[in-house]
Design an enzyme around this catalytic site. Structure first.
Site, PDB file in Angstrom:
ATOM      1  N   ASN A   1       0.509  -1.153  -0.115  1.00 31.17           N
ATOM      2  CA  ASN A   1       0.036   0.033   0.281  1.00 31.17           C
ATOM      3  C   ASN A   1       1.254   1.234   0.282  1.00 31.17           C
ATOM      4  O   ASN A   1       2.261   0.838  -0.237  1.00 31.17           O
ATOM      5  CB  ASN A   1      -0.849  -0.298   1.156  1.00 31.17           C
TER       6      ASN A   1
ATOM      7  N   LYS B   1     -13.356   0.142  15.265  1.00 31.36           N
ATOM      8  CA  LYS B   1     -12.472  -0.651  15.801  1.00 31.36           C
ATOM      9  C   LYS B   1     -11.594  -0.480  17.313  1.00 31.36           C
ATOM     10  O   LYS B   1     -10.949  -1.634  17.166  1.00 31.36           O
ATOM     11  CB  LYS B   1     -11.087  -0.203  14.544  1.00 31.36           C
TER      12      LYS B   1
HETATM   13  O1  PMT Z   1       3.365   5.738   6.435  1.00 32.14           O
HETATM   14  P1  PMT Z   1       2.122   7.126   6.293  1.00 32.14           P
HETATM   15  O2  PMT Z   1       2.614   7.276   4.318  1.00 32.14           O
HETATM   16  O3  PMT Z   1       3.239   8.211   6.854  1.00 32.14           O
HETATM   17  O4  PMT Z   1       1.119   6.976   6.178  1.00 32.14           O
HETATM   18  C1  PMT Z   1      -0.020   6.898   7.613  1.00 32.14           C
HETATM   19  C2  PMT Z   1      -1.048   5.637   7.671  1.00 32.14           C
HETATM   20  C3  PMT Z   1      -1.725   6.488   6.693  1.00 32.14           C
HETATM   21  C4  PMT Z   1      -0.324   4.520   7.325  1.00 32.14           C
HETATM   22  C5  PMT Z   1      -1.165   6.286   9.343  1.00 32.14           C
HETATM   23  O5  PMT Z   1      -1.383   7.511   9.562  1.00 32.14           O
HETATM   24  C6  PMT Z   1      -2.748   5.315   9.158  1.00 32.14           C
HETATM   25  O6  PMT Z   1      -3.797   5.032   9.309  1.00 32.14           O
HETATM   26  N1  PMT Z   1      -2.620   3.762   9.610  1.00 32.14           N
HETATM   27  C7  PMT Z   1      -3.237   2.825   9.779  1.00 32.14           C
HETATM   28  C8  PMT Z   1      -3.311   2.461   8.655  1.00 32.14           C
HETATM   29  C9  PMT Z   1      -4.297   1.025   8.552  1.00 32.14           C
HETATM   30  O7  PMT Z   1      -3.943  -0.224   8.198  1.00 32.14           O
HETATM   31  O8  PMT Z   1      -5.290   0.907   9.422  1.00 32.14           O
HETATM   32  P2  PMT Z   1      -6.501  -0.106   8.989  1.00 32.14           P
HETATM   33  O9  PMT Z   1      -8.116   0.333   9.865  1.00 32.14           O
HETATM   34  O10 PMT Z   1      -6.530  -0.663   7.985  1.00 32.14           O
HETATM   35  O11 PMT Z   1      -6.113  -0.832  10.514  1.00 32.14           O
HETATM   36  C10 PMT Z   1      -6.585  -0.521  11.921  1.00 32.14           C
HETATM   37  C11 PMT Z   1      -5.384  -1.073  12.946  1.00 32.14           C
HETATM   38  O12 PMT Z   1      -5.043  -2.036  12.598  1.00 32.14           O
HETATM   39  C12 PMT Z   1      -3.937  -0.217  12.698  1.00 32.14           C
HETATM   40  O13 PMT Z   1      -3.655   0.317  13.791  1.00 32.14           O
HETATM   41  C13 PMT Z   1      -3.742  -1.027  12.079  1.00 32.14           C
HETATM   42  O14 PMT Z   1      -1.842  -0.697  12.340  1.00 32.14           O
HETATM   43  C14 PMT Z   1      -3.640  -3.143  12.137  1.00 32.14           C
HETATM   44  N2  PMT Z   1      -3.739  -3.781  11.986  1.00 32.14           N
HETATM   45  C15 PMT Z   1      -4.620  -4.091  10.937  1.00 32.14           C
HETATM   46  C16 PMT Z   1      -4.361  -4.945   9.682  1.00 32.14           C
HETATM   47  C17 PMT Z   1      -2.958  -5.839  10.755  1.00 32.14           C
HETATM   48  N3  PMT Z   1      -3.561  -7.698  10.273  1.00 32.14           N
HETATM   49  N4  PMT Z   1      -2.907  -6.095  11.416  1.00 32.14           N
HETATM   50  C18 PMT Z   1      -2.922  -5.254  12.394  1.00 32.14           C
HETATM   51  O15 PMT Z   1      -2.016  -4.892  13.391  1.00 32.14           O
END
Ligand code: PMT
Length: 436
Positions: A227, A354
């Protein structure tokens, strides 16, 4: 904020050196022979990976040329003559005031000190100071009689009461032949004092693990699923936690950023590797911040050879990756867990879901529908939620957003029951030697 008293500075030695990497430092130069020392200061700041922009007063240019600072900082120097010409400098004074993480005026002449005391705004430097919310530090440099004069001392007192900081002056022989107090601090002293502005101490001695960047899920030896995460947000959080006094462990997916100094750094590629790295040390952590954009799915198997274009279409079968943060939050004795929610719509609804579903202590909702913030941008804006609370971190640089987020986390963490099994506080330096 703890200032350095103008007239006494022996306890400078007690200060801890912090890195100025990625900090935006606005250096104001006012008129004084000590301006030559500021050239060395700029060199040191740049060496420490700070971003430096210089504003010079008219009289400063009598002592040293803007070209010197332009060459050393790598940025155009703002002077009153260029005030109207944003394009020549890339930034006007309001943008500069917002950009700065800290303003240091070195040398600060008696005139500049007086002007700031009375809110004067008749040149670029004083206007920028008036317009900025960043901490302002002054490194006085003047004749000892001018420094001792009660007019100057009264001004110093007024500015100190307003929260401006004074780095120095030092005592010794002066350019005019006098001996006494009024010499500008040496560049290394200014660097030390400046770096300690960022030491908030909010998380002193706390173990903080941060994940950052994307993961890469290989399809075959040359292709992968990933991504747009650049790692900037997570790295800024790791640095802000470090500045707050934490022992930070940064687990990063593949990014093009340099590993931050003084932070234990573990490089991973896939979600499974990130999961393993987190699990390996999570028991010693008091705070876990999951900023990484972890791929939810991976190809069932990585093909051993490059897939050939034999058909019109291609289907890659995928399986779920482990949910790293959810597994951390399930631990019997879990750390304070902070997640992110990157959403393109209904930010609040999905972030709150979440927060509850993954049993998090806090979640930072990140609207990634605007391509100018969030993924792969220097700026961000977050909606932070926790049980019974909410805070909007309005659009700003990721460095500043990270600092505010760490402030919120420190505040919430201080109000929660601490995990009982964390007794071993590892030494960050020892750990970083093992993993760099
Ligand atoms: O890296 P940059 O370019 O500075 O951009 C920052 C960002 C947009 C990546 C960052 O601010 C951000 O939003 N990160 C979380 C991205 C994400 O994967 O969000 P999600 O809604 O899909 O996941 C929810 C949470 O679960 C997150 O804390 C993620 O780290 C965690 N997760 C998700 C999937 C997984 N298999 N394991 C996890 O731990």
């Amino acid at each position: 904020m703890q200032g350095i008293k103008p007239a006494s500075h022996p306890y400078l030695l007690e200060l801890v050196t912090m890195s100025l990497a990625n900090k935006n430092i606005l250096l104001g130069i006012s008129g004084g022979i000590a301006a030559y020392k500021s050239a060395e200061l700029v060199r040191e700041l740049v060496r420490d990976n700070a971003s430096v922009r210089v504003v010079m007063t008219r009289s400063a240019k009598e002592f040293i040329t803007p070209l010197t600072f332009q060459a050393l900082s790598g940025n155009p120097v703002l002077t009153d003559e260029f005030e109207q010409s944003e394009s020549a400098n890339g930034m006007d004074h309001i943008a500069m005031a917002r950009w700065a993480d800290a303003i240091l005026i070195a040398p600060a002449s008696a005139n500049t000190i007086a002007k700031l005391t009375h809110g004067g705004a008749d040149d670029l430097l004083s206007t920028t100071c008036l317009a900025s919310k960043a901490p302002i530090a002054l490194a006085p440099a003047m004749n000892q009689a001018m420094w001792a004069n009660s007019a100057t001392q009264d001004n110093v007192e007024i500015l100190s009461k307003r929260g401006l900081l004074f780095f120095g002056p030092a005592a010794g022989s002066q350019a005019c032949g006098d001996v006494g107090e009024g010499r500008m601090f040496e560049p290394h002293q200014l660097l030390l004092s400046l770096s300690n502005l960022f030491n908030t101490g909010e998380l002193t001695g706390i173990n903080v693990m941060v994940t950052a960047g994307p993961t890469r899920e290989p399809i075959d030896p040359v292709r992968y699923i990933s991504n747009h995460s650049s790692g900037r947000m997570g790295y800024a959080i790791a640095e802000a936690a470090h500045d707050a006094g934490a022992n930070v462990q940064l687990i990063s997916g593949p990014v093009s950023l340099a590993a931050p100094e003084d932070i234990e750094y573990i490089s991973v590629s896939t979600a499974q590797e990130m999961f393993d790295a987190v699990q390996a040390d999570i028991e010693t952590q008091q705070i876990f911040i999951s900023c990484a954009a972890v791929a939810d799915y991976r190809p069932v198997a990585k093909q051993p050879e490059k897939i050939k274009k034999l058909h019109d279409g291609l289907t890659v079968e995928m399986v779920r990756n482990p949910d790293i943060i959810a597994e951390v939050a399930k631990l019997k004795s879990k750390p304070f867990v902070v997640g992110f929610a990157a959403e393109t719509r209904e930010l609040k609804k999905y972030a709150l879901q979440k927060l509850e579903r993954k049993r998090l202590d806090m979640i930072a909702g990140n609207d990634v529908s605007d391509t100018n913030i969030g993924f792969d941008s220097p700026e961000n804006a977050l909606e932070v939620f926790w049980a019974g609370g909410h805070c909007s971190l309005e659009r700003d640089t990721k460095t500043k957003i990270a600092r505010r987020l760490i402030g919120l986390i420190a505040e919430r963490y201080a109000n929660t029951d601490k995990r009982s099994n964390v007794t071993v506080l590892k030494n960050a330096k020892d750990r970083s030697q093992n993993t760099r």
